[in-house]
Scaffold this active site. Structure first.
Site, PDB file in Angstrom:
ATOM      1  N   ASP A 118       5.504 -14.186  11.260  1.00  0.00           N
ATOM      2  CA  ASP A 118       4.380 -14.838  11.216  1.00  0.00           C
ATOM      3  C   ASP A 118       3.295 -13.721  11.387  1.00  0.00           C
ATOM      4  O   ASP A 118       2.698 -13.423  12.593  1.00  0.00           O
ATOM      5  CB  ASP A 118       4.025 -16.019  11.964  1.00  0.00           C
ATOM      6  CG  ASP A 118       2.607 -16.772  11.901  1.00  0.00           C
ATOM      7  OD1 ASP A 118       1.789 -16.073  11.214  1.00  0.00           O
ATOM      8  OD2 ASP A 118       2.164 -17.826  12.316  1.00  0.00           O
ATOM      9  N   GLU A 148       0.804  -1.210   0.008  1.00  0.00           N
ATOM     10  CA  GLU A 148       0.008  -0.036   0.010  1.00  0.00           C
ATOM     11  C   GLU A 148       0.968   1.156  -0.049  1.00  0.00           C
ATOM     12  O   GLU A 148       1.949   1.482   0.742  1.00  0.00           O
ATOM     13  CB  GLU A 148      -0.978  -0.004   1.222  1.00  0.00           C
ATOM     14  CG  GLU A 148      -1.914   1.074   1.320  1.00  0.00           C
ATOM     15  CD  GLU A 148      -2.864   1.144   2.420  1.00  0.00           C
ATOM     16  OE1 GLU A 148      -3.200  -0.056   2.863  1.00  0.00           O
ATOM     17  OE2 GLU A 148      -3.205   2.147   2.971  1.00  0.00           O
ATOM     18  N   LYS A 206      -6.458  -1.190  12.087  1.00  0.00           N
ATOM     19  CA  LYS A 206      -6.020  -1.396  10.710  1.00  0.00           C
ATOM     20  C   LYS A 206      -4.598  -0.525  10.402  1.00  0.00           C
ATOM     21  O   LYS A 206      -3.719  -0.890   9.953  1.00  0.00           O
ATOM     22  CB  LYS A 206      -7.050  -1.344   9.559  1.00  0.00           C
ATOM     23  CG  LYS A 206      -6.606  -1.855   8.132  1.00  0.00           C
ATOM     24  CD  LYS A 206      -5.822  -0.974   7.271  1.00  0.00           C
ATOM     25  CE  LYS A 206      -5.709  -1.314   5.857  1.00  0.00           C
ATOM     26  NZ  LYS A 206      -4.925  -0.592   5.291  1.00  0.00           N
ATOM     27  N   HIS A 218      -2.470  10.977  -1.008  1.00  0.00           N
ATOM     28  CA  HIS A 218      -2.685   9.725  -2.011  1.00  0.00           C
ATOM     29  C   HIS A 218      -2.744  10.079  -3.418  1.00  0.00           C
ATOM     30  O   HIS A 218      -2.227   9.447  -4.301  1.00  0.00           O
ATOM     31  CB  HIS A 218      -4.105   9.162  -1.708  1.00  0.00           C
ATOM     32  CG  HIS A 218      -4.057   8.093  -0.615  1.00  0.00           C
ATOM     33  ND1 HIS A 218      -4.956   7.075  -0.293  1.00  0.00           N
ATOM     34  CD2 HIS A 218      -2.946   7.920   0.248  1.00  0.00           C
ATOM     35  CE1 HIS A 218      -4.486   6.307   0.985  1.00  0.00           C
ATOM     36  NE2 HIS A 218      -3.170   6.955   1.200  1.00  0.00           N
TER      37      HIS A 218
HETATM   38  C1  MEV Z   1      -5.401   3.230   5.604  1.00  0.00           C
HETATM   39  O1  MEV Z   1      -4.674   2.143   5.166  1.00  0.00           O
HETATM   40  C2  MEV Z   1      -5.392   3.394   7.195  1.00  0.00           C
HETATM   41  C3  MEV Z   1      -6.400   4.531   7.730  1.00  0.00           C
HETATM   42  O2  MEV Z   1      -7.493   3.958   7.271  1.00  0.00           O
HETATM   43  C4  MEV Z   1      -6.021   4.426   9.577  1.00  0.00           C
HETATM   44  C5  MEV Z   1      -7.173   5.058   9.911  1.00  0.00           C
HETATM   45  O3  MEV Z   1      -8.294   5.248   9.484  1.00  0.00           O
HETATM   46  O4  MEV Z   1      -6.842   5.502  11.354  1.00  0.00           O
HETATM   47  C6  MEV Z   1      -5.949   5.791   7.340  1.00  0.00           C
END
Ligand code: MEV
Length: 435
Positions: A289, A91, A273, A386
């Site tokens: 892992d 990413e 995430k 982005h």
């Molecule tokens: C994108 O890979 C991760 C985010 O969505 C994390 C977040 O929203 O805190 C930007």
């Protein structure tokens, strides 16, 4: 190719029966013949003979390698030491974001981290255990220790080894669980733990009078925690802010965003995430892992019965502080970590840490990643950043390479709208003016 699997539908020609038993180069040929894989796509699955032969011993039915991009996050000051962090991830913007946060918190001392001893748990689940049996089981720690001593002697010499027997009855099924807590030192420990659980199994059956259903490690790793924290003066956040917002307001908004992840599970998933963007990339770059690390993190996030954000941010006076703690069963020996040369290279970049140090670095990286994401989200949003990566991909698709692709991307970024036609036009212009 002999036709295979009668009655089965296939999206290409079927793979021949015995595919998995053929040697790797035969399997690669069979795969290429069976499916519509173009030359460039084929290159995407290919690697050096060394890496292909490694893939062949690491997994079954191997046909190639997937080259995940590897980058280095710089700027990290962790417990007073400079660390360059390898990150393997597909990413865009993740590595840049981690470095941005690292440089931002550096003048205020960087990250302070901690890690518990690398204790993991092997589990034996026993059925048909009476209350007496359960009591006998809970009293047999010394015998378990002796039974495991031969296989754990090298760990014991290095300060690890068997630490504790815990016994619990699961209220729903009545199954009795025997937890063997073992300090695995620099390993992730899966192999050692599974062997220990199987070695102890007959003894535990004899002591409890029950029958073992299964013996396996727990990936929860709740005794193997690592954490990181940092503090930053809010006025340092005063760069890249929308008009009318100052550092104090940005700090308040970051803290509010982290509180939302405590309150709302659907936000907590995305929040976490973001943390795992950092941690999993480091885990992959060191051939750890990643599934085990992810499973443990998410279970930890839900340990109170509600899934919550793993980190917290708070404002005190003119300072924003951030803190993250989670289970991190990262290894520097064993598994694929010191077997695969890419894992060894990753560890070399990190300065050959021991396992607790690697976990502490991972915690700092996860916190940096999270901080960068929250700061962007509550100020400018993440889409503007982005656009740069979108432009770089368009430039690549248009045929630009290396420095040329950066120059095309910069022109596209400055333009109002960017598409493949615009990228081709900019590239043609650049090449024309270079002649
Ligand atoms: C994108 O890979 C991760 C985010 O969505 C994390 C977040 O929203 O805190 C930007």
């Amino acid at each position: 190719l002999s036709s295979a699997h009668p009655g089965a539908r296939s999206t290409g020609a079927p793979l021949p029966v015995g595919f998995r038993k053929h040697d790797m180069s035969a399997r690669r040929g069979e795969l290429k013949a069976a499916y519509a894989i173009g030359e460039e796509e084929w290159e995407g699955l290919s690697a050096s003979p060394l890496l292909l032969s490694l893939a062949d011993v690491m997994v079954e039915s191997a046909v190639g390698c997937i080259p995940i991009p590897l980058g280095i996050a710089d700027g990290f000051l962790i417990d007073g030491e400079e660390v360059a962090i390898p990150m393997a991830v597909e990413e865009p913007s993740i590595i840049a974001a981690a470095s941005f946060a690292a440089w931002l918190v550096r003048p205020d001392g960087g990250f302070t981290t901690w890690a518990s001893a690398p204790r993991m748990t092997a589990q034996v689940f026993l059925e048909d255990v009476t209350e007496d049996g359960e009591r006998r089981l809970a009293a047999c720690e010394a015998r378990v220790r002796s039974a495991l001593a031969p296989m754990l002697s090298s760990l014991e010499r290095r300060g690890g080894g068997f630490k504790e027997l815990r016994v619990a009855r699961l209220p729903g099924s009545g199954t009795v669980r025997a937890d063997l807590v073992i300090d695995v030192r620099d390993a992730m420990g899966a192999n050692r733990l599974n062997t220990a659980a199987e070695r102890a199994r007959p003894l535990l059956e004899a002591e409890s009078g029950g029958r073992a259903l299964m013996a396996i490690l727990s990936n929860a790793a709740q005794d193997r925690l690592a954490g990181a924290r940092f503090r930053i003066h809010a006025d340092r956040l005063g760069i890249r802010l929308p008009p009318g917002m100052d550092g104090a307001e940005a700090a308040r908004r970051v803290a509010r965003a982290s509180a939302l992840a405590q309150e709302d599970p659907s936000r907590a998933v995305t929040h976490n995430k973001g943390i795992m963007n950092g941690i999993s990339s480091l885990a992959l770059a060191t051939m750890n892992d990643t599934r085990a690390v992810e499973a443990a993190a998410h279970a930890w996030a839900a340990r109170e019965g509600q899934y919550r954000g793993l980190s917290m941010f708070a404002v005190e006076g003119d300072t924003l502080s951030g803190e993250l703690e989670l289970p991190l069963a990262l290894a520097v020996v064993g598994g694929s970590v010191d077997f695969h040369p890419a894992g060894r290279a990753g560890l070399a970049v990190l300065g050959a840490p021991d396992a607790p140090r690697l976990s502490r670095i991972a915690a700092a990286l996860g916190l940096a990643q999270n901080f960068a994401a929250l700061l962007a989200l509550v100020t400018t949003g993440i889409q503007s950043g982005h656009m740069r990566y979108h432009a770089a991909r368009l430039a690549y698709r248009a045929g630009a390479r290396g420095q040329e692709s950066r120059r095309v991307a910069a022109s596209l970024e400055a333009a109002e709208s960017a598409d493949i036609e615009a990228a081709r036009a900019v590239l043609a212009m650049l090449r024309g003016s270079a002649e």
